[in-house]
Design a protein around this motif. Structure first.
Motif, mmCIF file in Angstrom:
data_model
loop_
_atom_site.group_PDB
_atom_site.id
_atom_site.type_symbol
_atom_site.label_atom_id
_atom_site.label_comp_id
_atom_site.label_asym_id
_atom_site.label_seq_id
_atom_site.Cartn_x
_atom_site.Cartn_y
_atom_site.Cartn_z
ATOM 1 N N PRO A 8 0.838 -1.203 0.000
ATOM 2 C CA PRO A 8 0.000 0.000 0.000
ATOM 3 C C PRO A 8 0.868 1.246 0.000
ATOM 4 N N VAL A 9 0.242 2.409 0.009
ATOM 5 C CA VAL A 9 1.005 3.663 0.009
ATOM 6 C C VAL A 9 1.931 3.709 1.217
ATOM 7 N N GLU A 10 1.432 3.329 2.378
ATOM 8 C CA GLU A 10 2.263 3.237 3.578
ATOM 9 C C GLU A 10 2.809 1.812 3.659
ATOM 10 N N GLU A 11 3.818 1.545 2.830
ATOM 11 C CA GLU A 11 4.311 0.175 2.710
ATOM 12 C C GLU A 11 5.140 -0.267 3.909
ATOM 13 N N ALA A 12 5.849 0.668 4.540
ATOM 14 C CA ALA A 12 6.655 0.332 5.716
ATOM 15 C C ALA A 12 5.749 0.301 6.950
ATOM 16 N N TRP A 13 5.858 -0.763 7.723
ATOM 17 C CA TRP A 13 5.017 -0.897 8.901
ATOM 18 C C TRP A 13 5.744 -1.654 9.991
ATOM 19 N N SER A 14 5.248 -1.529 11.185
ATOM 20 C CA SER A 14 5.748 -2.300 12.314
ATOM 21 C C SER A 14 4.551 -2.814 13.092
ATOM 22 N N CYS A 15 4.718 -3.941 13.744
ATOM 23 C CA CYS A 15 3.609 -4.558 14.480
ATOM 24 C C CYS A 15 3.408 -3.840 15.810
ATOM 25 N N ASP A 16 2.160 -3.505 16.110
ATOM 26 C CA ASP A 16 1.810 -2.813 17.349
ATOM 27 C C ASP A 16 1.502 -3.773 18.490
ATOM 28 N N GLY A 17 1.856 -5.045 18.338
ATOM 29 C CA GLY A 17 1.683 -5.997 19.427
ATOM 30 C C GLY A 17 0.359 -6.722 19.381
ATOM 31 N N ILE A 18 0.120 -7.559 20.371
ATOM 32 C CA ILE A 18 -1.072 -8.397 20.405
ATOM 33 C C ILE A 18 -2.330 -7.546 20.337
ATOM 34 N N HIS A 19 -3.118 -7.759 19.294
ATOM 35 C CA HIS A 19 -4.362 -7.026 19.037
ATOM 36 C C HIS A 19 -4.135 -5.515 18.947
ATOM 37 N N GLY A 20 -2.866 -5.090 18.776
ATOM 38 C CA GLY A 20 -2.573 -3.666 18.602
ATOM 39 C C GLY A 20 -2.607 -2.857 19.871
ATOM 40 N N PRO A 47 4.187 -7.153 23.616
ATOM 41 C CA PRO A 47 4.965 -6.830 22.416
ATOM 42 C C PRO A 47 4.678 -7.808 21.293
ATOM 43 N N CYS A 48 5.172 -7.470 20.102
ATOM 44 C CA CYS A 48 4.989 -8.351 18.949
ATOM 45 C C CYS A 48 5.705 -9.677 19.193
ATOM 46 N N ARG A 49 5.005 -10.781 18.972
ATOM 47 C CA ARG A 49 5.591 -12.099 19.189
ATOM 48 C C ARG A 49 6.588 -12.467 18.094
ATOM 49 N N ASN A 50 6.578 -11.733 16.979
ATOM 50 C CA ASN A 50 7.539 -11.981 15.904
ATOM 51 C C ASN A 50 8.696 -10.987 15.914
ATOM 52 N N GLY A 51 8.699 -10.075 16.872
ATOM 53 C CA GLY A 51 9.788 -9.106 16.990
ATOM 54 C C GLY A 51 9.832 -8.083 15.876
ATOM 55 N N MET A 52 8.661 -7.655 15.378
ATOM 56 C CA MET A 52 8.609 -6.707 14.256
ATOM 57 C C MET A 52 8.377 -5.284 14.754
ATOM 58 N N GLN A 53 9.263 -4.815 15.644
ATOM 59 C CA GLN A 53 9.124 -3.449 16.142
ATOM 60 C C GLN A 53 9.695 -2.415 15.179
ATOM 61 N N ARG A 54 10.600 -2.852 14.279
ATOM 62 C CA ARG A 54 11.204 -1.924 13.323
ATOM 63 C C ARG A 54 10.320 -1.802 12.086
#
Length: 306
Positions: free
Chosen positions: A190-202, A209-216
Motif C-alpha cells: 500500500p502507500v504506507e508500505e513500511a510498517w511495524s507490528c503494534d503488538g497483540i491485538h494492537g 509486544p509483537c511475538r515476531n519481533g517486528m518493532q522496526r
C-alpha cells in the motif's frame, strides 16, 4: 517436553511451507502469468527477445544474470507496477485495493477464489462453490468491480446468499473490536508500505509486544499484515490471533496413537528439526533482503545491490 518438541517441529514445517509457497512459488507463478498473458506488451516482448537471444547464444546467459536480476529489481521497486505484477487470488489483500486488482484480471474464477479467502478470513464458510462463481460473475465488468468492497461485505453478511454460512470461525479484531483488514504477506504494498507490528491485538504495550519481533518499520516481506484503518494500527498474523499459533495438531494427543508410533515421530523430529529450522531461517533472511531491496525508503540499499 517431547510433545512440545513435536508441536514446535510441526509449526516450523508449516512456517517453512508458507514462506516457500506464498512468498516464492506463488509470486513467481503470478509474474509468469503476467508475462504470458501479455498484460504489459513491452515487458512480454522484452522477455521474449531475451529468451530468443540466450537460446541462440547460450554463452551469454550466465553473464547476463546480474543485469537480469537488476532489471527485475528495478521493476519490483515500482510500487504500483509491482502490485499489478504480483496480483494473484492467493496474495491480493482482502480490501478495496485487492478487489480492484483482481477485477482488473477479468477472471470470475480468480475473483471467486479471492472471495473464498475473504469469507474465511471474516469467519464464514462457502457451502456451494458453483453458486459463489455465479455471484463472482456479477460483481465485475470490463476490468472493474461493480460494487465497492464495503458494499460487498455488507452483501455477504446480509443473509441473502444461501451458498455461504457464518459463525464457522471468528474474524480477527483490534483491541477496540474493529475487524482487521488482511493485507497479505508483502507482495501487495500500500502507500504506507513500511510498517511495524503494534503488538497483540494492537495494544502498543510493553506487556504485549509483537511475538515476531517486528518493532522496526519495514516491508517485512513474508509476514502477514493486518491493519485497522479506524485505529491506525498494524499487527502481524501471530499477534492478530492473540499471540498464539494455532493448528489442528496442537489439539491432537499424539501419544494415544501408541508408543511405537510416538517414538517414530520423535526420531523424525530429532533427525530433521535442525535442518528444517535452518531452511526456515534462510528463507526468512532471503525474504528480508528482498523486502529491504524493494522498499521505497531504502534506495541506497538497492543501489548497492545494483
Amino acid at each position: 517436553a517431547s510433545m512440545q518438541n513435536i508441536k514446535e517441529f510441526y509449526q516450523t514445517c508449516v512456517d517453512l511451507r508458507d514462506l516457500a509457497f506464498n512468498n516464492l512459488f506463488v509470486p513467481a507463478l503470478a509474474v509468469s502469468m503476467f508475462v504470458i498473458s501479455w498484460r504489459e506488451p513491452q515487458l512480454s516482448m522484452g522477455v521474449l527477445w531475451y529468451w530468443c537471444i540466450v537460446c541462440m547464444f547460450p554463452v551469454l546467459w550466465i553473464p547476463s544474470l546480474p543485469l537480469l536480476a537488476a532489471f527485475w529489481l528495478s521493476l519490483l521497486r515500482n510500487r504500483e507496477f509491482c502490485n499489478r505484477l504480483l496480483t494473484h487470488e492467493l496474495l491480493a489483500p482482502l480490501s478495496q485495493d485487492g478487489l480492484d486488482l483482481i477485477a482488473e484480471r477479468e477472471s470470475s474464477r480468480m475473483l471467486s477464489s479471492w472471495l473464498v479467502r475473504l469469507i474465511k478470513d471474516r469467519g464464514g464458510w462457502v457451502l456451494k462453490r458453483e453458486e459463489l462463481l455465479k455471484f463472482a460473475k456479477g460483481i465485475h465488468k470490463d476490468g472493474k468491480p461493480t460494487i465497492s468492497f464495503d458494499a460487498l461485505v455488507v452483501e455477504l453478511n446480509s443473509g441473502k446468499q444461501r451458498w455461504l454460512t457464518w459463525n464457522a470461525g471468528l474474524p480477527k479484531r483490534c483491541r477496540r473490536g474493529h475487524i482487521l483488514e488482511n493485507l497479505g504477506t508483502g507482495t501487495f504494498r500500500p502507500v504506507e508500505e513500511a510498517w511495524s507490528c503494534d503488538g497483540i491485538h494492537g495494544w502498543r504495550s510493553d506487556n504485549r509486544p509483537c511475538r515476531n519481533g517486528m518493532q522496526r518499520k519495514g516491508v517485512h516481506f513474508g509476514a502477514r499484515r493486518y491493519r485497522c484503518a479506524t485505529c491506525g494500527i498494524n499487527v502481524c498474523g501471530v499477534c492478530a490471533m492473540g499471540g498464539k499459533k494455532t493448528n489442528l495438531l496442537f489439539e491432537v494427543p499424539i501419544s494415544k496413537f501408541g508408543f511405537i508410533a510416538f517414538e517414530k515421530v520423535m526420531e523424525v523430529v530429532h533427525k530433521y528439526s535442525e535442518v528444517v529450522e535452518d531452511w526456515r531461517d534462510l528463507l526468512q533472511s532471503v525474504l528480508g533482503m528482498i523486502g529491504r531491496c524493494i522498499e521505497s525508503g531504502r534506495t541506497a540499499y538497492a543501489h548497492n545491490l545494483y
